[in-house]
Design a protein around this motif. Structure first.
Motif, PDB file in Angstrom:
ATOM      1  N   ILE A 127       1.518  12.905   5.469  1.00  0.00           N
ATOM      2  CA  ILE A 127       0.546  11.809   6.427  1.00  0.00           C
ATOM      3  C   ILE A 127       0.117  12.645   7.317  1.00  0.00           C
ATOM      4  O   ILE A 127      -0.856  12.231   8.181  1.00  0.00           O
ATOM      5  CB  ILE A 127       1.437  10.742   6.680  1.00  0.00           C
ATOM      6  CG1 ILE A 127       0.846   9.723   7.653  1.00  0.00           C
ATOM      7  CG2 ILE A 127       3.020  11.042   7.510  1.00  0.00           C
ATOM      8  CD1 ILE A 127      -0.097   8.803   6.614  1.00  0.00           C
ATOM      9  N   ASP A 128       0.815  13.707   8.008  1.00  0.00           N
ATOM     10  CA  ASP A 128       0.450  14.397   9.111  1.00  0.00           C
ATOM     11  C   ASP A 128      -0.944  15.176   8.541  1.00  0.00           C
ATOM     12  O   ASP A 128      -1.971  14.995   9.372  1.00  0.00           O
ATOM     13  CB  ASP A 128       1.620  15.519   9.494  1.00  0.00           C
ATOM     14  CG  ASP A 128       2.836  14.914  10.291  1.00  0.00           C
ATOM     15  OD1 ASP A 128       2.558  13.866  10.929  1.00  0.00           O
ATOM     16  OD2 ASP A 128       3.692  15.665  10.412  1.00  0.00           O
ATOM     17  N   HIS A 129      -0.997  15.619   7.666  1.00  0.00           N
ATOM     18  CA  HIS A 129      -2.151  16.225   7.195  1.00  0.00           C
ATOM     19  C   HIS A 129      -3.304  15.313   7.048  1.00  0.00           C
ATOM     20  O   HIS A 129      -4.383  15.379   7.412  1.00  0.00           O
ATOM     21  CB  HIS A 129      -1.849  17.010   5.789  1.00  0.00           C
ATOM     22  CG  HIS A 129      -3.241  17.349   4.928  1.00  0.00           C
ATOM     23  ND1 HIS A 129      -3.681  18.494   5.323  1.00  0.00           N
ATOM     24  CD2 HIS A 129      -3.867  16.760   4.026  1.00  0.00           C
ATOM     25  CE1 HIS A 129      -4.614  18.617   4.451  1.00  0.00           C
ATOM     26  NE2 HIS A 129      -4.781  17.661   3.744  1.00  0.00           N
ATOM     27  N   ALA A 130      -2.973  14.164   6.313  1.00  0.00           N
ATOM     28  CA  ALA A 130      -4.000  13.076   6.100  1.00  0.00           C
ATOM     29  C   ALA A 130      -4.733  12.574   7.330  1.00  0.00           C
ATOM     30  O   ALA A 130      -5.774  12.549   7.523  1.00  0.00           O
ATOM     31  CB  ALA A 130      -3.326  12.022   5.392  1.00  0.00           C
ATOM     32  N   ALA A 131      -3.737  12.379   8.464  1.00  0.00           N
ATOM     33  CA  ALA A 131      -4.281  11.781   9.780  1.00  0.00           C
ATOM     34  C   ALA A 131      -5.021  12.852  10.402  1.00  0.00           C
ATOM     35  O   ALA A 131      -6.030  12.556  11.247  1.00  0.00           O
ATOM     36  CB  ALA A 131      -3.029  11.628  10.634  1.00  0.00           C
ATOM     37  N   ARG A 132      -4.418  14.212  10.503  1.00  0.00           N
ATOM     38  CA  ARG A 132      -5.214  15.401  11.240  1.00  0.00           C
ATOM     39  C   ARG A 132      -6.475  15.641  10.571  1.00  0.00           C
ATOM     40  O   ARG A 132      -7.641  16.032  11.037  1.00  0.00           O
ATOM     41  CB  ARG A 132      -4.210  16.599  11.065  1.00  0.00           C
ATOM     42  CG  ARG A 132      -4.649  17.589  11.998  1.00  0.00           C
ATOM     43  CD  ARG A 132      -3.477  18.809  12.167  1.00  0.00           C
ATOM     44  NE  ARG A 132      -2.973  19.291  10.808  1.00  0.00           N
ATOM     45  CZ  ARG A 132      -1.844  19.139  10.242  1.00  0.00           C
ATOM     46  NH1 ARG A 132      -0.870  18.464  10.959  1.00  0.00           N
ATOM     47  NH2 ARG A 132      -1.696  19.519   9.027  1.00  0.00           N
ATOM     48  N   GLU A 133      -6.513  15.783   9.110  1.00  0.00           N
ATOM     49  CA  GLU A 133      -7.506  16.416   8.424  1.00  0.00           C
ATOM     50  C   GLU A 133      -8.790  15.326   7.898  1.00  0.00           C
ATOM     51  O   GLU A 133      -9.785  15.558   7.775  1.00  0.00           O
ATOM     52  CB  GLU A 133      -7.134  17.219   7.273  1.00  0.00           C
ATOM     53  CG  GLU A 133      -6.017  18.622   7.652  1.00  0.00           C
ATOM     54  CD  GLU A 133      -6.559  19.535   8.636  1.00  0.00           C
ATOM     55  OE1 GLU A 133      -7.768  19.468   9.002  1.00  0.00           O
ATOM     56  OE2 GLU A 133      -5.698  20.003   9.521  1.00  0.00           O
ATOM     57  N   HIS A 134      -7.986  14.221   7.720  1.00  0.00           N
ATOM     58  CA  HIS A 134      -8.898  13.063   7.101  1.00  0.00           C
ATOM     59  C   HIS A 134      -8.880  11.783   7.637  1.00  0.00           C
ATOM     60  O   HIS A 134      -8.781  10.529   7.125  1.00  0.00           O
ATOM     61  CB  HIS A 134      -8.418  12.973   5.425  1.00  0.00           C
ATOM     62  CG  HIS A 134      -8.200  14.301   4.843  1.00  0.00           C
ATOM     63  ND1 HIS A 134      -9.540  14.923   4.115  1.00  0.00           N
ATOM     64  CD2 HIS A 134      -7.347  15.307   4.379  1.00  0.00           C
ATOM     65  CE1 HIS A 134      -9.275  16.008   3.515  1.00  0.00           C
ATOM     66  NE2 HIS A 134      -7.870  16.263   3.695  1.00  0.00           N
ATOM     67  N   GLY A 135      -8.382  11.905   8.986  1.00  0.00           N
ATOM     68  CA  GLY A 135      -8.036  10.877   9.900  1.00  0.00           C
ATOM     69  C   GLY A 135      -9.036   9.590   9.900  1.00  0.00           C
ATOM     70  O   GLY A 135      -8.459   8.433   9.733  1.00  0.00           O
ATOM     71  N   ASN A 173      -7.548   3.539   8.699  1.00  0.00           N
ATOM     72  CA  ASN A 173      -7.828   4.746   8.269  1.00  0.00           C
ATOM     73  C   ASN A 173      -6.377   5.606   8.054  1.00  0.00           C
ATOM     74  O   ASN A 173      -5.458   4.927   8.734  1.00  0.00           O
ATOM     75  CB  ASN A 173      -9.070   5.700   8.990  1.00  0.00           C
ATOM     76  CG  ASN A 173      -8.610   5.769  10.226  1.00  0.00           C
ATOM     77  OD1 ASN A 173      -7.369   5.651  10.902  1.00  0.00           O
ATOM     78  ND2 ASN A 173      -9.918   5.554  11.101  1.00  0.00           N
ATOM     79  N   TRP A 174      -6.484   6.633   7.657  1.00  0.00           N
ATOM     80  CA  TRP A 174      -5.322   7.903   7.682  1.00  0.00           C
ATOM     81  C   TRP A 174      -4.733   7.765   9.037  1.00  0.00           C
ATOM     82  O   TRP A 174      -3.410   7.723   9.254  1.00  0.00           O
ATOM     83  CB  TRP A 174      -5.498   8.990   6.887  1.00  0.00           C
ATOM     84  CG  TRP A 174      -5.655   8.831   5.567  1.00  0.00           C
ATOM     85  CD1 TRP A 174      -6.813   9.024   4.729  1.00  0.00           C
ATOM     86  CD2 TRP A 174      -4.499   8.583   4.458  1.00  0.00           C
ATOM     87  NE1 TRP A 174      -6.254   8.765   3.410  1.00  0.00           N
ATOM     88  CE2 TRP A 174      -5.050   8.640   3.268  1.00  0.00           C
ATOM     89  CE3 TRP A 174      -3.267   8.218   4.840  1.00  0.00           C
ATOM     90  CZ2 TRP A 174      -4.161   8.138   1.982  1.00  0.00           C
ATOM     91  CZ3 TRP A 174      -2.324   8.058   3.771  1.00  0.00           C
ATOM     92  CH2 TRP A 174      -2.941   8.018   2.356  1.00  0.00           C
ATOM     93  N   ALA A 175      -5.571   8.058  10.089  1.00  0.00           N
ATOM     94  CA  ALA A 175      -5.047   8.051  11.661  1.00  0.00           C
ATOM     95  C   ALA A 175      -4.230   6.803  11.803  1.00  0.00           C
ATOM     96  O   ALA A 175      -3.126   6.947  12.508  1.00  0.00           O
ATOM     97  CB  ALA A 175      -5.978   8.489  12.512  1.00  0.00           C
ATOM     98  N   GLY A 176      -4.737   5.632  11.510  1.00  0.00           N
ATOM     99  CA  GLY A 176      -4.099   4.308  12.023  1.00  0.00           C
ATOM    100  C   GLY A 176      -2.804   4.323  11.086  1.00  0.00           C
ATOM    101  O   GLY A 176      -2.025   3.503  11.331  1.00  0.00           O
ATOM    102  N   ILE A 177      -2.748   4.486   9.887  1.00  0.00           N
ATOM    103  CA  ILE A 177      -1.841   4.602   8.908  1.00  0.00           C
ATOM    104  C   ILE A 177      -0.652   5.442   9.339  1.00  0.00           C
ATOM    105  O   ILE A 177       0.499   4.846   9.553  1.00  0.00           O
ATOM    106  CB  ILE A 177      -1.845   4.911   7.443  1.00  0.00           C
ATOM    107  CG1 ILE A 177      -2.997   4.005   6.935  1.00  0.00           C
ATOM    108  CG2 ILE A 177      -0.799   5.084   6.555  1.00  0.00           C
ATOM    109  CD1 ILE A 177      -2.722   2.707   6.479  1.00  0.00           C
ATOM    110  N   ARG A 178      -0.724   6.464  10.016  1.00  0.00           N
ATOM    111  CA  ARG A 178       0.050   7.323  10.717  1.00  0.00           C
ATOM    112  C   ARG A 178       0.814   6.689  11.749  1.00  0.00           C
ATOM    113  O   ARG A 178       1.882   6.608  12.280  1.00  0.00           O
ATOM    114  CB  ARG A 178      -0.331   8.904  10.840  1.00  0.00           C
ATOM    115  CG  ARG A 178       0.579   9.510  11.537  1.00  0.00           C
ATOM    116  CD  ARG A 178       0.265  11.208  11.698  1.00  0.00           C
ATOM    117  NE  ARG A 178       1.244  11.928  12.049  1.00  0.00           N
ATOM    118  CZ  ARG A 178       1.124  12.186  13.619  1.00  0.00           C
ATOM    119  NH1 ARG A 178       0.597  11.646  14.359  1.00  0.00           N
ATOM    120  NH2 ARG A 178       2.172  13.153  13.865  1.00  0.00           N
ATOM    121  N   CYS A 179      -0.198   6.252  12.726  1.00  0.00           N
ATOM    122  CA  CYS A 179       0.135   5.712  14.028  1.00  0.00           C
ATOM    123  C   CYS A 179       1.066   4.416  13.938  1.00  0.00           C
ATOM    124  O   CYS A 179       2.177   4.401  14.474  1.00  0.00           O
ATOM    125  CB  CYS A 179      -1.112   5.142  14.661  1.00  0.00           C
ATOM    126  SG  CYS A 179      -0.826   4.542  16.430  1.00  0.00           S
TER     127      CYS A 179
END
Ligand code: AMP
Length: 532
Positions: free
Chosen positions: A16-24, A41-47
């Motif tokens: 999830i760190d990768h998804a938010a950072r690279e494909h946020g 989006n992936w950044a929102g999912i991680r948050c």
């Protein structure tokens, strides 16, 4: 001497760190049960997952605590996967289609502490709550009527938190399988196995993801870890399109409107889509890759999807194998093959992805390995870093003396490594992707005063892949009709377990040790056709 590379435990939170950072900014779209559509989006999912870790910690939930979900596919469910593992907890996805006694058993066996659920399953919660003493906290994903709503629960937090410190061999997820006899059995995945499995899904011949892939997984998040897609999808930075309802119209609309390139589901799902398209004149959605697994993909289905331009990835796996074991992919000489030859190859179960190994052994002597000649059939066994060693809380390993897991499937391995399943030794029937225990059906049937012996086997069915047929030997001098047997069973097993037919026979074949020989019974009735 040790190697001299960095320490970097294989943890699923890296995904999830990768998804938010690279494909946020890659979107996660959800079509909800009430017809609304949301986008994150992936950044929102991680948050949100980090906010969930804060809410879990505030509730005293931490390392190795079981966080259960009873839910369909949607973005909040995805958040919970990462939120649960983010506190060092164990995500336990529960199949809402299980019966009450199975649900009672697994929640107690897992000792779930938190349960997050869809409002649609409120009746299950109301019925089961008193039987689940371990559950301290109920959170409802889409309504605040009977429990705190998910949005309210995480709303007070800012996501400024850290993932728990765990090791790569620590557990992260628990799935129960009812595809065996007896009580459902828990498969306890670890961070390392899950991460390696996720990476295996990135091999081109597995899901075939590209940077622009858009995936609509119809396979539920509660079924065999949704074939690992919530993990692999984060590694690949996919756009996910989720539907909390499995209505073919909704699925087809979403596929067209959201530019879906990849989808995955059991054969029954694809059949539903075909039927909807045929009945309404809707064009079959154009996909790059259609993954079919969970049951054998029929040839007509493969043909139709291939003619529509999709690569059909016919996959075999089990809850016990995380689940990916094999996937069919075009061979190096694909272009030289006729369409019919290609379909025949795709109808087999494919070849192992890198990371797992298969063998077939003699059904009566597991030490005797069989040749990979495409002819000699035997018990299919598998080993690898994402294959089960021991069921949750069991006191014995589930592997053979030399470390292989016996799958309960029977098949041949071709010289090029392609697996072709031919039978099953486990006493279960798979209908629409869900298990029916033939033994339980038989045990219930022999309670009827006129039944001497009963044997249930799965017969091919165009919609459900398999449906149970019950073969019955009547007691001497006793009589009963098929309808009476079904009526008798109707308050003993779930409605969808009831056999499609009851056939009266003079005898049922037995093995040398006196067990019912399902293989001989299947052979005897190989021409049997179920009425549609
Ligand atoms: P589950 O653990 O519920 O996912 O079920 C795993 C079992 O489903 C396997 O052991 C097989 O019996 C069956 N299965 C899965 N994929 C296939 C397939 N492609 N063809 C035939 N049977 C399959």
């Amino acid at each position: 001497m040790l190697g001299a590379m960095q320490d970097w435990d294989l943890l699923v939170t890296h995904l999830i760190d990768h998804a938010a950072r690279e494909h946020g900014t890659r979107e996660i779209v959800t079509y909800w049960a009430d017809g609304q559509q949301t986008r994150t989006n992936w950044a929102g999912i991680r948050c949100d997952a980090l906010k969930m870790t804060q809410a879990l910690r505030a509730a005293g939930v931490g390392k190795e605590d079981r966080v259960a979900t009873l839910a369909m596919n949607h973005s909040r469910h995805l958040v919970s996967w990462y939120g649960a593992v983010g506190v060092g907890g164990i995500l336990h996805t529960i199949n809402p289609r299980l019966f009450d006694d199975q649900l009672e058993y697994i929640v107690n066996h897992a000792e779930d502490k938190v349960l997050l659920y869809d409002a649609a399953f409120q009746p299950i919660i109301d019925k089961m709550k008193a039987l689940w003493p371990s559950v301290e906290l109920y959170i409802c994903y889409d309504s605040g009527e009977h429990a705190t709503s998910f949005e309210d629960w995480i709303a007070g937090y800012d996501g400024n938190a850290q993932w728990a410190e765990v090791g790569e061999r620590d557990p992260c997820m628990l799935c129960y399988t009812s595809g065996t006899t007896g009580n459902p059995k828990g498969v306890l995945y670890e961070h390392r196995s899950t991460l390696l499995h996720a990476i295996s899904g990135l091999q081109p011949h597995a899901f075939d993801f590209r940077p622009n892939s858009v995936m609509l997984p119809v396979v539920p998040m509660f079924h065999a870890a949704s074939w690992g897609l919530p993990w692999a999808g984060a590694a690949a930075g996919l756009k996910f399109v989720y539907s909390a309802v499995n209505d073919p119209m909704v699925l087809c609309d979403l596929m067209a409107d959201e530019g879906v390139t990849h989808s995955a589901g059991v054969p029954t799902v694809w059949l539903g889509i075909f039927q909807y398209c045929d009945a309404t004149g809707t064009a079959l959605p154009k996909l790059d890759v259609a993954t079919i697994g969970g049951s054998a993909a029929p040839k007509f289905m493969i043909e139709r999807l291939m003619k529509n331009g999709a690569r059909v990835a016919h996959a075999w796996g089990m809850t016990e194998t995380s689940p990916i074991g094999t996937v069919g992919a075009p061979t190096h000489d694909w272009a030289d093959k006729s369409f019919d030859e290609q379909v025949a190859i795709v109808a087999m179960q494919g070849r192992p992805v890198f990371g797992v190994e298969l063998r077939t052994v003699d059904l009566d002597d597991f030490t005797k390995e069989l040749p990979r000649d495409g002819k000699t059939s035997g018990a299919l066994q598998i080993r690898g870093p994402w294959v089960i060693k021991r069921y949750f809380k069991a006191d014995q390993d589930a592997t053979t003396a030399d470390g292989w897991f016996d799958t309960g499937d029977v098949g041949v391995i071709h010289p090029d490594g392609t697996l072709q399943l031919t039978d099953r030794t486990k006493d279960v029937i798979k209908s629409g992707g869900e298990w029916i225990s033939s033994v339980e059906l038989e045990n219930a049937a022999v309670g009827h005063p006129a039944v001497a012996e009963a044997a249930a086997i799965g017969m091919p069915h165009p919609k459900w892949d398999e449906r149970p047929v019950l073969f019955v030997v009547k007691k001497d001098g006793a009589d009963c009709s098929a309808a009476e047997v079904i009526e008798y069973l109707s308050d003993k097993v779930a409605k969808w377990w009831l056999p499609d037919a009851v056939e009266f026979v003079d005898d049922i074949p037995h093995t040398a040790t006196g067990k019912i020989s399902k293989k001989d019974l299947r052979d005897r009735f190989s021409d049997y056709k179920l009425a549609e």
